[in-house]
Design a protein around this motif. Structure first.
Motif, PDB file in Angstrom:
ATOM      1  N   GLU A  39       8.040  -0.578   0.548  1.00 16.76           N
ATOM      2  CA  GLU A  39       7.784  -1.310   1.354  1.00 16.76           C
ATOM      3  C   GLU A  39       6.701  -2.517   2.121  1.00 16.76           C
ATOM      4  OE1 GLU A  39       9.054   0.960   5.623  1.00 16.76           O
ATOM      5  OE2 GLU A  39       6.542   1.566   5.242  1.00 16.76           O
ATOM      6  N   VAL A  40       7.098  -3.242   2.514  1.00 12.87           N
ATOM      7  CA  VAL A  40       5.612  -4.332   3.815  1.00 12.87           C
ATOM      8  C   VAL A  40       5.755  -4.430   4.667  1.00 12.87           C
ATOM      9  CG1 VAL A  40       4.699  -6.918   3.280  1.00 12.87           C
ATOM     10  CG2 VAL A  40       5.700  -5.966   0.966  1.00 12.87           C
ATOM     11  N   LYS A  41       5.105  -3.391   5.410  1.00  8.82           N
ATOM     12  CA  LYS A  41       5.449  -2.852   6.496  1.00  8.82           C
ATOM     13  C   LYS A  41       3.474  -2.494   7.452  1.00  8.82           C
ATOM     14  CE  LYS A  41       8.216  -0.281  10.589  1.00  8.82           C
ATOM     15  NZ  LYS A  41       9.239   0.595  10.086  1.00  8.82           N
ATOM     16  N   ALA A  42       3.969  -2.899   8.732  1.00  7.90           N
ATOM     17  CA  ALA A  42       2.368  -2.953   8.674  1.00  7.90           C
ATOM     18  C   ALA A  42       1.907  -2.634  10.622  1.00  7.90           C
ATOM     19  CB  ALA A  42       1.259  -4.232   8.469  1.00  7.90           C
ATOM     20  N   THR A  43       1.253  -1.708  11.457  1.00  7.50           N
ATOM     21  CA  THR A  43       1.371  -1.377  12.476  1.00  7.50           C
ATOM     22  C   THR A  43      -0.183  -1.913  13.059  1.00  7.50           C
ATOM     23  OG1 THR A  43       3.705   0.279  12.565  1.00  7.50           O
ATOM     24  CG2 THR A  43       2.064   0.168  14.495  1.00  7.50           C
ATOM     25  N   ASN A  44      -0.175  -1.838  14.370  1.00  8.88           N
ATOM     26  CA  ASN A  44      -0.982  -2.512  14.943  1.00  8.88           C
ATOM     27  C   ASN A  44      -1.592  -1.745  15.992  1.00  8.88           C
ATOM     28  OD1 ASN A  44      -4.031  -3.298  16.513  1.00  8.88           O
ATOM     29  ND2 ASN A  44      -3.825  -5.277  15.225  1.00  8.88           N
ATOM     30  N   ASN A  45      -2.420  -0.516  16.633  1.00 13.57           N
ATOM     31  CA  ASN A  45      -2.054   0.799  17.546  1.00 13.57           C
ATOM     32  C   ASN A  45      -3.564   0.252  19.130  1.00 13.57           C
ATOM     33  OD1 ASN A  45       0.411   1.189  17.064  1.00 13.57           O
ATOM     34  ND2 ASN A  45      -1.032   2.979  15.604  1.00 13.57           N
ATOM     35  N   LYS A  70       1.093   1.964   4.986  1.00 12.05           N
ATOM     36  CA  LYS A  70       0.664   2.756   4.353  1.00 12.05           C
ATOM     37  C   LYS A  70      -0.041   2.974   2.120  1.00 12.05           C
ATOM     38  CE  LYS A  70       5.470   4.828   5.637  1.00 12.05           C
ATOM     39  NZ  LYS A  70       6.768   4.812   4.500  1.00 12.05           N
ATOM     40  N   ASN A  71      -0.393   1.428   2.293  1.00  9.64           N
ATOM     41  CA  ASN A  71      -0.923   1.769   1.314  1.00  9.64           C
ATOM     42  C   ASN A  71      -2.425   1.093   1.207  1.00  9.64           C
ATOM     43  OD1 ASN A  71      -1.864   0.086  -0.861  1.00  9.64           O
ATOM     44  ND2 ASN A  71       0.000   0.882  -2.089  1.00  9.64           N
ATOM     45  N   ALA A  72      -2.831   1.326   0.747  1.00  6.09           N
ATOM     46  CA  ALA A  72      -4.592   0.706   1.291  1.00  6.09           C
ATOM     47  C   ALA A  72      -4.862  -0.428   0.382  1.00  6.09           C
ATOM     48  CB  ALA A  72      -6.073   1.753   0.885  1.00  6.09           C
ATOM     49  N   LEU A  73      -4.592  -0.251  -0.680  1.00  6.72           N
ATOM     50  CA  LEU A  73      -4.908  -1.593  -1.525  1.00  6.72           C
ATOM     51  C   LEU A  73      -3.885  -2.552  -0.847  1.00  6.72           C
ATOM     52  CD1 LEU A  73      -5.243  -3.071  -4.419  1.00  6.72           C
ATOM     53  CD2 LEU A  73      -3.597  -2.163  -5.513  1.00  6.72           C
ATOM     54  N   MET A  74      -2.516  -2.603  -0.214  1.00  4.03           N
ATOM     55  CA  MET A  74      -1.918  -3.676   0.407  1.00  4.03           C
ATOM     56  C   MET A  74      -2.516  -4.225   1.656  1.00  4.03           C
ATOM     57  SD  MET A  74       1.953  -3.113   1.578  1.00  4.03           S
ATOM     58  CE  MET A  74       3.185  -2.537   0.177  1.00  4.03           C
ATOM     59  N   GLU A  75      -3.108  -3.566   2.467  1.00  4.26           N
ATOM     60  CA  GLU A  75      -3.812  -3.989   3.470  1.00  4.26           C
ATOM     61  C   GLU A  75      -4.880  -4.557   3.126  1.00  4.26           C
ATOM     62  OE1 GLU A  75      -6.974  -1.147   6.543  1.00  4.26           O
ATOM     63  OE2 GLU A  75      -4.559  -0.527   6.391  1.00  4.26           O
ATOM     64  N   GLU A  76      -5.631  -4.332   2.256  1.00  6.34           N
ATOM     65  CA  GLU A  76      -6.733  -5.330   1.417  1.00  6.34           C
ATOM     66  C   GLU A  76      -6.286  -6.457   1.179  1.00  6.34           C
ATOM     67  OE1 GLU A  76      -9.700  -5.072  -2.323  1.00  6.34           O
ATOM     68  OE2 GLU A  76      -9.370  -3.064  -1.313  1.00  6.34           O
ATOM     69  N   HIS A  77      -5.481  -6.661   0.729  1.00  5.99           N
ATOM     70  CA  HIS A  77      -4.529  -7.675   0.068  1.00  5.99           C
ATOM     71  C   HIS A  77      -4.349  -8.851   0.921  1.00  5.99           C
ATOM     72  CE1 HIS A  77      -3.854  -7.660  -4.675  1.00  5.99           C
ATOM     73  NE2 HIS A  77      -4.486  -6.325  -3.633  1.00  5.99           N
ATOM     74  N   PHE A  78      -3.623  -8.197   2.016  1.00  5.64           N
ATOM     75  CA  PHE A  78      -3.224  -8.863   3.558  1.00  5.64           C
ATOM     76  C   PHE A  78      -4.669  -9.243   4.063  1.00  5.64           C
ATOM     77  CE2 PHE A  78      -2.700  -8.297   7.851  1.00  5.64           C
ATOM     78  CZ  PHE A  78      -2.110  -9.122   8.269  1.00  5.64           C
ATOM     79  N   ASN A  79      -5.544  -8.794   4.571  1.00  2.40           N
ATOM     80  CA  ASN A  79      -6.602  -9.440   4.814  1.00  2.40           C
ATOM     81  C   ASN A  79      -7.483  -9.766   3.779  1.00  2.40           C
ATOM     82  OD1 ASN A  79      -6.832  -7.752   7.500  1.00  2.40           O
ATOM     83  ND2 ASN A  79      -6.327  -6.165   6.365  1.00  2.40           N
ATOM     84  N   GLU A  80      -7.107  -9.609   2.728  1.00  2.00           N
ATOM     85  CA  GLU A  80      -8.133 -10.912   2.059  1.00  2.00           C
ATOM     86  C   GLU A  80      -7.417 -12.441   1.589  1.00  2.00           C
ATOM     87  OE1 GLU A  80     -10.008  -9.293  -1.415  1.00  2.00           O
ATOM     88  OE2 GLU A  80     -11.037  -7.842   0.287  1.00  2.00           O
ATOM     89  N   ASN A  81      -6.156 -11.728   1.501  1.00  2.00           N
ATOM     90  CA  ASN A  81      -5.263 -12.697   0.328  1.00  2.00           C
ATOM     91  C   ASN A  81      -4.687 -13.755   1.659  1.00  2.00           C
ATOM     92  OD1 ASN A  81      -6.903 -11.880  -1.902  1.00  2.00           O
ATOM     93  ND2 ASN A  81      -5.185 -10.451  -2.466  1.00  2.00           N
TER      94      ASN A  81
END
Length: 181
Positions: A39-45, A70-81
């Motif tokens: 799953e590639v999903k993110a939420t901002n509250n 859900k996955n910290a590595l995915m979050e890092e890739h999202f923010n950086e790449n």
């Protein structure tokens, strides 16, 4: 005389602010998942949003690093790449809700269309007739809806190595409970 000017200024500010409702705890979720893959999903509250009930103007501000996966590595890739959130720390939407009137609102959601500009990753795209479901309950205005957009509209390039695991089409949903300012 000075006292009278203060009273007039105070009344003017209160009249000006009467039609504004605000939240700093709105929710925005996006999903770019592909079946059979993670799953590639993110939420901002912690999204800020404001509506002006006098003219139907609506705006929201998202701090991009506030999206949680859900996955910290995915979050890092999202923010950086992908989002490059150090370079582009904010996403914004500024628009106008067509035929909006607070008198049309009730406990049951009323559908309105909103057109405006969505800015993300340094690129701005016009969104036409995005459906907003709006209701009023206990003095708060509740706004929710969904729309689709594309990663390429914001110059987000998905590398070939993960192209089959991340959708180009992005589903976005939002929920705001706005209180009188």
């Amino acid at each position: 005389m000075k006292k009278l000017l203060y009273v007039i200024a105070f009344i003017s500010l209160n009249v000006f602010a009467q039609g504004k409702y605000l939240t700093k705890t709105g929710h925005v979720t996006f999903e770019a998942s592909v079946p059979s893959f993670e799953e590639v999903k993110a939420t901002n509250n912690s999204v800020t949003a404001i509506i002006n009930t006098e003219n139907g103007e609506f705006a929201s501000l998202i701090l991009v690093k506030g999206f949680r996966f859900k996955n910290a590595l995915m979050e890092e890739h999202f923010n950086e790449n992908y989002a490059e959130s150090d370079t582009y720390p904010k996403a914004t939407f500024k628009g106008k809700i067509s035929d909006f009137s607070i008198t049309k609102l009730s406990n049951n959601p009323t559908r309105f269309n909103c057109s405006g500009l969505l800015t993300f990753h340094g690129k701005t795209k016009k969104l036409d007739s995005t459906p907003f479901n709006i209701s009023i309950k206990d003095g708060s205005i509740i706004v929710s809806g969904t729309f689709k957009t594309n990663a390429s509209d914001y110059d987000i390039k998905i590398p070939k190595i993960v192209k089959s695991k991340i959708s180009e089409d992005i589903d976005v949903s939002f929920d705001f409970i706005l209180k009188k300012k």
